[in-house]
Design a protein around this motif. Sequence first.
Motif, PDB file in Angstrom:
ATOM      1  N   VAL A  10       0.920  -1.333  -0.103  1.00 32.19           N
ATOM      2  CA  VAL A  10       0.003  -0.153  -0.175  1.00 32.19           C
ATOM      3  C   VAL A  10       0.876   1.532  -0.052  1.00 32.19           C
ATOM      4  O   VAL A  10       1.461   1.020   0.379  1.00 32.19           O
ATOM      5  CB  VAL A  10      -0.622   0.007   1.394  1.00 32.19           C
ATOM      6  CG1 VAL A  10      -1.979   1.099   1.028  1.00 32.19           C
ATOM      7  CG2 VAL A  10      -1.481  -0.946   1.066  1.00 32.19           C
ATOM      8  N   GLU A  11       0.619   2.537  -0.585  1.00 29.38           N
ATOM      9  CA  GLU A  11       1.758   3.104  -0.660  1.00 29.38           C
ATOM     10  C   GLU A  11       0.508   4.486  -0.845  1.00 29.38           C
ATOM     11  O   GLU A  11      -0.709   4.900  -1.687  1.00 29.38           O
ATOM     12  CB  GLU A  11       2.035   3.742  -2.493  1.00 29.38           C
ATOM     13  CG  GLU A  11       2.976   4.996  -2.703  1.00 29.38           C
ATOM     14  CD  GLU A  11       3.187   5.212  -3.826  1.00 29.38           C
ATOM     15  OE1 GLU A  11       3.595   6.595  -4.318  1.00 29.38           O
ATOM     16  OE2 GLU A  11       3.565   4.467  -4.049  1.00 29.38           O
ATOM     17  N   LEU A  12       0.277   4.972   0.543  1.00 27.59           N
ATOM     18  CA  LEU A  12      -0.670   5.725   0.808  1.00 27.59           C
ATOM     19  C   LEU A  12      -0.291   7.552  -0.227  1.00 27.59           C
ATOM     20  O   LEU A  12       0.792   7.576   0.331  1.00 27.59           O
ATOM     21  CB  LEU A  12      -0.924   6.813   2.180  1.00 27.59           C
ATOM     22  CG  LEU A  12      -1.398   5.378   2.941  1.00 27.59           C
ATOM     23  CD1 LEU A  12      -1.573   5.267   4.267  1.00 27.59           C
ATOM     24  CD2 LEU A  12      -2.358   4.941   2.592  1.00 27.59           C
ATOM     25  N   PHE A  13      -0.605   8.087   0.497  1.00 27.16           N
ATOM     26  CA  PHE A  13      -0.316   9.946  -0.186  1.00 27.16           C
ATOM     27  C   PHE A  13      -0.108  10.459   0.392  1.00 27.16           C
ATOM     28  O   PHE A  13      -0.041  11.867   0.552  1.00 27.16           O
ATOM     29  CB  PHE A  13      -1.818  10.197  -0.913  1.00 27.16           C
ATOM     30  CG  PHE A  13      -2.498   9.745  -2.644  1.00 27.16           C
ATOM     31  CD1 PHE A  13      -1.082   8.860  -2.999  1.00 27.16           C
ATOM     32  CD2 PHE A  13      -3.693   9.761  -3.012  1.00 27.16           C
ATOM     33  CE1 PHE A  13      -1.199   8.177  -4.266  1.00 27.16           C
ATOM     34  CE2 PHE A  13      -3.080   8.901  -4.246  1.00 27.16           C
ATOM     35  CZ  PHE A  13      -2.631   8.372  -5.414  1.00 27.16           C
ATOM     36  N   GLY A  14      -0.508  10.620   1.959  1.00 29.37           N
ATOM     37  CA  GLY A  14      -0.439  11.032   3.519  1.00 29.37           C
ATOM     38  C   GLY A  14      -1.031   9.940   4.378  1.00 29.37           C
ATOM     39  O   GLY A  14      -1.261   9.334   3.746  1.00 29.37           O
ATOM     40  N   SER A  15      -0.654  10.802   5.478  1.00 33.81           N
ATOM     41  CA  SER A  15      -0.844   9.717   6.510  1.00 33.81           C
ATOM     42  C   SER A  15      -2.120  10.218   6.970  1.00 33.81           C
ATOM     43  O   SER A  15      -3.287  10.855   6.698  1.00 33.81           O
ATOM     44  CB  SER A  15       0.104  10.701   7.427  1.00 33.81           C
ATOM     45  OG  SER A  15      -0.177  11.750   8.119  1.00 33.81           O
ATOM     46  N   VAL A  16      -2.704   8.405   7.388  1.00 36.00           N
ATOM     47  CA  VAL A  16      -3.899   8.703   8.296  1.00 36.00           C
ATOM     48  C   VAL A  16      -3.878   7.971   9.526  1.00 36.00           C
ATOM     49  O   VAL A  16      -3.119   8.176  10.133  1.00 36.00           O
ATOM     50  CB  VAL A  16      -4.535   7.568   7.263  1.00 36.00           C
ATOM     51  CG1 VAL A  16      -4.729   7.566   6.080  1.00 36.00           C
ATOM     52  CG2 VAL A  16      -3.342   6.182   7.883  1.00 36.00           C
ATOM     53  N   PRO A  17      -4.886   8.483  10.624  1.00 38.72           N
ATOM     54  CA  PRO A  17      -5.210   8.301  11.559  1.00 38.72           C
ATOM     55  C   PRO A  17      -5.142   6.078  11.876  1.00 38.72           C
ATOM     56  O   PRO A  17      -4.754   5.952  10.889  1.00 38.72           O
ATOM     57  CB  PRO A  17      -6.329   8.525  12.328  1.00 38.72           C
ATOM     58  CG  PRO A  17      -6.967   9.263  10.885  1.00 38.72           C
ATOM     59  CD  PRO A  17      -6.355   8.860   9.700  1.00 38.72           C
ATOM     60  N   LYS A  18      -4.312   5.893  13.138  1.00 37.48           N
ATOM     61  CA  LYS A  18      -4.277   4.543  13.558  1.00 37.48           C
ATOM     62  C   LYS A  18      -5.209   3.680  12.947  1.00 37.48           C
ATOM     63  O   LYS A  18      -4.792   2.523  12.762  1.00 37.48           O
ATOM     64  CB  LYS A  18      -3.204   4.013  15.031  1.00 37.48           C
ATOM     65  CG  LYS A  18      -3.092   3.205  15.707  1.00 37.48           C
ATOM     66  CD  LYS A  18      -2.892   3.029  16.324  1.00 37.48           C
ATOM     67  CE  LYS A  18      -1.866   1.155  17.241  1.00 37.48           C
ATOM     68  NZ  LYS A  18      -2.060   1.811  18.345  1.00 37.48           N
ATOM     69  N   ALA A  19      -6.249   4.331  13.570  1.00 35.09           N
ATOM     70  CA  ALA A  19      -7.492   4.122  13.660  1.00 35.09           C
ATOM     71  C   ALA A  19      -7.665   3.024  11.373  1.00 35.09           C
ATOM     72  O   ALA A  19      -8.099   1.924  11.752  1.00 35.09           O
ATOM     73  CB  ALA A  19      -8.651   4.032  14.028  1.00 35.09           C
ATOM     74  N   ALA A  20      -7.850   3.827  11.168  1.00 40.17           N
ATOM     75  CA  ALA A  20      -8.249   3.757   9.896  1.00 40.17           C
ATOM     76  C   ALA A  20      -7.007   3.254   9.627  1.00 40.17           C
ATOM     77  O   ALA A  20      -7.355   1.948   8.307  1.00 40.17           O
ATOM     78  CB  ALA A  20      -7.790   5.441   8.550  1.00 40.17           C
ATOM     79  N   ARG A  21      -5.611   3.161   9.367  1.00 34.48           N
ATOM     80  CA  ARG A  21      -4.389   2.244   9.386  1.00 34.48           C
ATOM     81  C   ARG A  21      -4.465   0.570  10.069  1.00 34.48           C
ATOM     82  O   ARG A  21      -4.375   0.026   8.874  1.00 34.48           O
ATOM     83  CB  ARG A  21      -2.941   2.896   9.424  1.00 34.48           C
ATOM     84  CG  ARG A  21      -2.154   1.924   9.111  1.00 34.48           C
ATOM     85  CD  ARG A  21      -0.782   2.363   9.712  1.00 34.48           C
ATOM     86  NE  ARG A  21       0.599   1.901   9.734  1.00 34.48           N
ATOM     87  CZ  ARG A  21       1.897   2.457   8.998  1.00 34.48           C
ATOM     88  NH1 ARG A  21       0.994   3.628   7.766  1.00 34.48           N
ATOM     89  NH2 ARG A  21       2.866   1.683   8.627  1.00 34.48           N
ATOM     90  N   GLU A  22      -5.178   0.262  10.976  1.00 32.86           N
ATOM     91  CA  GLU A  22      -5.973  -0.926  11.101  1.00 32.86           C
ATOM     92  C   GLU A  22      -6.673  -0.803   9.797  1.00 32.86           C
ATOM     93  O   GLU A  22      -6.739  -3.038   9.850  1.00 32.86           O
ATOM     94  CB  GLU A  22      -6.100  -0.973  12.768  1.00 32.86           C
ATOM     95  CG  GLU A  22      -4.605  -0.233  13.574  1.00 32.86           C
ATOM     96  CD  GLU A  22      -4.898   0.192  14.623  1.00 32.86           C
ATOM     97  OE1 GLU A  22      -6.678  -0.171  15.329  1.00 32.86           O
ATOM     98  OE2 GLU A  22      -4.706  -0.864  15.705  1.00 32.86           O
ATOM     99  N   GLU A  23      -7.592  -0.701   9.441  1.00 32.47           N
ATOM    100  CA  GLU A  23      -8.820  -0.913   8.972  1.00 32.47           C
ATOM    101  C   GLU A  23      -8.062  -1.230   7.946  1.00 32.47           C
ATOM    102  O   GLU A  23      -8.647  -1.982   7.003  1.00 32.47           O
ATOM    103  CB  GLU A  23     -10.239  -0.380   8.704  1.00 32.47           C
ATOM    104  CG  GLU A  23     -10.717   0.120  10.283  1.00 32.47           C
ATOM    105  CD  GLU A  23     -11.756   1.961   9.702  1.00 32.47           C
ATOM    106  OE1 GLU A  23     -11.406   2.383   9.442  1.00 32.47           O
ATOM    107  OE2 GLU A  23     -12.766   1.718  10.579  1.00 32.47           O
ATOM    108  N   ILE A  24      -7.707  -0.036   7.140  1.00 25.86           N
ATOM    109  CA  ILE A  24      -6.518  -0.842   5.897  1.00 25.86           C
ATOM    110  C   ILE A  24      -6.038  -2.530   6.427  1.00 25.86           C
ATOM    111  O   ILE A  24      -5.792  -3.222   4.917  1.00 25.86           O
ATOM    112  CB  ILE A  24      -5.966   0.368   5.733  1.00 25.86           C
ATOM    113  CG1 ILE A  24      -6.349   1.556   5.027  1.00 25.86           C
ATOM    114  CG2 ILE A  24      -4.801  -0.357   4.191  1.00 25.86           C
ATOM    115  CD1 ILE A  24      -5.322   2.731   4.845  1.00 25.86           C
ATOM    116  N   VAL A  25      -5.730  -2.432   7.442  1.00 26.51           N
ATOM    117  CA  VAL A  25      -5.354  -3.879   7.206  1.00 26.51           C
ATOM    118  C   VAL A  25      -5.519  -4.520   7.271  1.00 26.51           C
ATOM    119  O   VAL A  25      -5.495  -6.412   6.348  1.00 26.51           O
ATOM    120  CB  VAL A  25      -3.814  -3.653   8.486  1.00 26.51           C
ATOM    121  CG1 VAL A  25      -3.438  -5.137   8.685  1.00 26.51           C
ATOM    122  CG2 VAL A  25      -2.807  -2.834   8.167  1.00 26.51           C
ATOM    123  N   ALA A  26      -7.202  -4.642   7.738  1.00 32.05           N
ATOM    124  CA  ALA A  26      -8.147  -5.959   8.045  1.00 32.05           C
ATOM    125  C   ALA A  26      -8.561  -6.001   6.465  1.00 32.05           C
ATOM    126  O   ALA A  26      -9.189  -6.975   6.270  1.00 32.05           O
ATOM    127  CB  ALA A  26      -9.021  -5.079   8.980  1.00 32.05           C
TER     128      ALA A  26
END
Length: 382
Positions: free
Chosen positions: A326-342
């Motif tokens: 995954v290559e994000l365009f910017g930082s995201v909150p930790k909760a969103a990052r965990e949702e992306i992983v799931a």
Amino acid sequence: MASRTTHPVLDTRALNRATLARQLLLSRAEMSPGDAVAHLLGLQAQNVKPPYFQLHARLAGFEPAELAGLMESREVVRMVTMRSTIHTHTAHDALTLRPLVQPARDREVNYFRKGLVGVDLDRLAQRARAFVEGEPRSMAEIREDLLQQWPDADPQSLSVAARCLLPLVQVTPRGLWGRSGQVRLTTVENWLGEPVAAAQPVDDVVLRYLAAFGPASVKDMQTWAGVTRLREAFERLRPGLAVFRDENGVELFDLPDAPRPDADTPAPPRFLPEFDNLLLSHADRTRVVPPEVKGRSWTGNQAHCTLLVDGFLAGLWRLEGGVLTVELFGSVPKAAREEIVAEGEKLIADMGGLPAETAESAESAESAETAETAVRFAPIRR
């Protein structure tokens, strides 16, 4: 008629949530793949795998074999329709949507008339039809056959004319999950055993477009279809439609009872393939693509797989050998990052047996959370 200024305003987030709801991207739908293909008015299918990933993002319990089975049974087909691009359509839509956009395909031929001097287009269509209905043919074979009749014509112009004038479908095994096959073509009538029907009434297609992509402007639908002069149809339907405007004052039409969720409705992350119609079917794409990342889902003519976070384009992804980068365009909150992983782990589990097409390497990517996960976050490029 009421003044435009009296119409309720839908801001960008409201448009985003409404469109995601129509696109089955706020929550996965309990819908069959065939019904989903019909509801979405087809799946853009420049490459073989994107339709499978499009349905995975939208349907509960989707398995690639389901769509492959529909293709093998000829309940869905791959053919050129909207915007002169390949779409996966139901058999019904293949027979009735292609006539609707045929005038645009006829105009496309005119761009190549310099290479078709002396070519009778009616005879070209008849010869090409007989050739591909004898047995499915490659485009190179079609071109070579036409050159026998018109040796002085431009070869590319001949093949473009055949593709535009005839409703050609790509026959299986092309398009099947886990299979490979050269592009071979025959007419949709020959493949389905039915004649091309009259075009779907344009008013009906407007209503279907709004159900899948609304709220939308006239220009939005014209962008999706690749045709013009749809204003008259919208005006006929106006009395039965809900009318809004966006923050720029553009008039938007919608079905009165269509879902328009609250702008604060949660939108889970979704991994979309290249050429997903969500990003291609509006003249104004800011409802999904923030202005600051416009153009970042493309490199030249190459479209990338895209990631939605909070309903908006937020990054790119690639799946190689069971590793999702995954290559994000910017930082995201930790909760969103965990949702992306799931969500990424679900994608790998369901679809990772066949990597998405990519030429890039994941070697430089860093682990998302732990060494155990197969989801990796590449360094952010701003």
